[in-house]
Design an enzyme around this catalytic site. Structure first.
Site, short mmCIF file in Angstrom:
data_model
loop_
_atom_site.label_atom_id
_atom_site.label_comp_id
_atom_site.label_asym_id
_atom_site.label_seq_id
_atom_site.Cartn_x
_atom_site.Cartn_y
_atom_site.Cartn_z
N GLU A 99 -34.70 7.84 21.50
CA GLU A 99 -34.96 9.03 20.69
C GLU A 99 -35.79 8.69 19.46
O GLU A 99 -36.66 9.47 19.05
CB GLU A 99 -33.65 9.71 20.30
CG GLU A 99 -32.84 10.23 21.48
CD GLU A 99 -33.61 11.12 22.43
OE1 GLU A 99 -34.59 11.76 21.99
OE2 GLU A 99 -33.26 11.16 23.62
N HIS A 106 -44.27 10.72 17.08
CA HIS A 106 -44.62 11.79 16.15
C HIS A 106 -45.32 11.23 14.92
O HIS A 106 -46.35 11.76 14.48
CB HIS A 106 -43.35 12.54 15.74
CG HIS A 106 -43.62 13.79 14.97
ND1 HIS A 106 -42.66 14.42 14.21
CD2 HIS A 106 -44.75 14.54 14.81
CE1 HIS A 106 -43.19 15.48 13.63
NE2 HIS A 106 -44.44 15.57 13.98
#
Length: 232
Positions: A99, A106
């Protein structure tokens, strides 16, 4: 109308999806018993990986449920299920690092993640309308040419959701590769723990592969049904 062909496709997809999902859960359970030698929890693993990549504006939080782990780019949060957030085992380390891999994507403006994110608003609309338009259009095709246009519109929307499932694949695999590379480079896990983390992420990725193949199969089925029916 949903006929035998669509039932068979849906049934096969459901069986394969259930098998892969069950395997993932069993793998997670198995590797949850492999305790980390460093004693770090999933939350601590996530925090360290973020900081090692120079990311300090992303929060690691606990979220209810099981296998509900995800990264939310909107509010920059790594959401870890309770079994991952608090536990100190190979499975938790793998999921937490994966994760964070999305958070790293990003932060570095990973192109496939940006492309995927740009499609989200369109997919939210398409996923809610496509199957209704397809079903209504296919039914109306039997009695009206107007149904063909509705069915094609539904097919286009369904194609968008299918494209989304395939774009998701490189995003997920890249996040896993980033996670595994970091775990090895920083010597966060032993050889046994690394093998467990790698196996866990491999089965997690397969759930996305099954979803993509299933979506493509239904897209092809409806395309043949619509354009085949238009020639009758």
């Amino acid at each position: 109308m949903i006929d035998l062909g669509s039932f068979l496709i849906l049934g096969l997809i459901a069986i394969v999806s259930f098998a892969v999902s069950s395997k993932l859960k069993s793998k997670f359970e198995f590797y949850s018993k492999v305790r980390l030698r460093n004693g770090m929890s999933g939350a601590e693993i996530a925090e360290k990986m973020l900081h090692d990549h120079g990311i300090y504006d992303v929060r690691v939080i606990s979220t209810p449920g099981r296998l509900t782990d995800h990264y939310n780019p909107a509010d920059k949060t790594v959401n870890l299920s309770e079994a991952v957030y608090n536990e100190r085992n190979a499975a938790a380390a793998a999921v937490a690092a994966h994760e964070v891999g999305h958070a790293v994507q990003h932060a570095t403006a990973y192109s496939m993640l940006r492309f995927r994110s740009s499609l989200v608003p369109m997919v939210n609309i398409a996923s809610g309308m496509s199957q209704w338009l397809l079903l209504i259009g296919v039914v109306l095709m039997a009695s009206s040419g107007f149904g063909f246009g509705i069915a094609v519109a539904g097919l286009v929307l369904y194609a968008i959701t299918t494209l989304f499932t395939f774009i998701t694949l490189p995003v997920e695999y890249d996040a896993s590769n980033r996670a595994l590379a970091w775990l090895k480079k920083k010597n966060m896990v032993s050889q046994q723990e690394y093998a467990g983390a790698e196996d866990s992420l491999k089965w997690a990725a397969r759930t996305y592969v099954v979803a993509a193949i299933g979506s493509l199969a239904m897209l092809v089925y409806f395309a043949l049904r619509i354009f085949g029916g238009s020639r009758e």
